[in-house]
Scaffold this active site. Structure first.
Site, PDB file in Angstrom:
ATOM      1  N   SER A 103       1.455   7.262  -0.528  1.00 32.91           N
ATOM      2  CA  SER A 103       0.712   6.723  -1.872  1.00 32.91           C
ATOM      3  C   SER A 103      -0.031   8.298  -3.000  1.00 32.91           C
ATOM      4  CB  SER A 103      -1.508   6.889  -1.068  1.00 32.91           C
ATOM      5  OG  SER A 103      -1.749   8.278  -0.437  1.00 32.91           O
ATOM      6  N   CYS A 137       4.009   7.533  -4.236  1.00 32.64           N
ATOM      7  CA  CYS A 137       4.240   6.092  -5.486  1.00 32.64           C
ATOM      8  C   CYS A 137       3.261   5.713  -5.799  1.00 32.64           C
ATOM      9  CB  CYS A 137       5.111   4.628  -4.186  1.00 32.64           C
ATOM     10  SG  CYS A 137       4.881   3.037  -4.350  1.00 32.64           S
ATOM     11  N   THR A 184       3.974  -1.862  -2.975  1.00 34.16           N
ATOM     12  CA  THR A 184       2.288  -2.100  -1.879  1.00 34.16           C
ATOM     13  C   THR A 184       3.504  -0.996  -0.517  1.00 34.16           C
ATOM     14  OG1 THR A 184       1.133  -2.851   0.283  1.00 34.16           O
ATOM     15  CG2 THR A 184       3.508  -3.973  -0.313  1.00 34.16           C
ATOM     16  N   THR A 214       1.479   1.953  -4.705  1.00 35.15           N
ATOM     17  CA  THR A 214       0.974   2.234  -3.370  1.00 35.15           C
ATOM     18  C   THR A 214      -0.327   3.659  -3.436  1.00 35.15           C
ATOM     19  OG1 THR A 214       2.844   2.405  -1.991  1.00 35.15           O
ATOM     20  CG2 THR A 214       0.791   2.940  -0.853  1.00 35.15           C
TER      21      THR A 214
END
Length: 189
Positions: free
Chosen positions: A172, A175, A12, A178
């Site tokens: 985002s 990763c 996350t 994410t």
């Protein structure tokens, strides 16, 4: 964050930015089980203590909810004393045989302080009012710092919402754990 097995949920990005009398914590909505996306709209940000505290977690979901409950009870014992409540939680987390096994990290903030809490007993106040945790945390942190610390006229006029949304979007894109479904909570004095 090491991915030990495919039965635990990891990954996350949680980002916290404080400027002046405002603090925002944002988190992405992706929940992964191993290498599979299970959910795209999870809420990893929560309000506690009659909406005076906001917190976000990274790590195993069930572990984080256990920690939320523990933090809430510490806040009830020490109302208005976020730092003390977090230190007490960190001591329990480090000393208690059951809690030591929990795999999560938290960012916690109220109107005056932002803190990172880890299972090692760490309670850290970040420099420059910016903190990030999770698999995409370093990307979000770098992007937020670049946006906040730029000295040009445009950056001075950027809102915290714009900065945090942009930093989370950048994380985002880098990763794989994410996504860009960003949920934010803020406290403004």
């Amino acid at each position: 964050m090491e991915h030990k097995d495919n039965s635990t949920m990891y990954g996350t990005t949680i980002l916290c930015i404080r400027r002046g009398n405002k603090v925002i914590i944002a988190g992405d909505g992706q929940v992964s089980l191993g290498h599979t996306v299970i959910k795209n709209s999870a809420k990893k940000i929560k309000r506690l203590a009659n909406d005076t505290v906001i917190t976000g977690f990274a790590g195993a979901t069930a572990d984080a909810f256990t920690l939320f409950e523990r933090l809430e009870s510490k806040l009830e014992k020490h109302p208005g004393q976020l730092l003390r409540a977090c230190v007490e939680l960190a001591k329990d987390w480090r000393m208690d045989r059951y809690l030591r096994r929990l795999e999560a990290m938290m960012i916690v903030a109220d109107k005056s302080v932002s803190l990172i809490i880890s299972g090692n007993g760490d309670v850290l106040e970040p420099e420059n009012g910016i903190a990030a945790i999770g698999s995409g945390g370093n990307y979000a942190l770098a992007a937020a710092k670049a946006l906040c610390e730029s000295n040009d006229q445009f950056s001075q006029n950027m809102t915290l919402e714009y900065i945090i949304t942009t930093a989370m979007k950048i994380a985002s894109e880098i990763c794989i754990y994410t996504n860009n479904n960003i949920i934010m909570e803020k406290i403004e004095d």
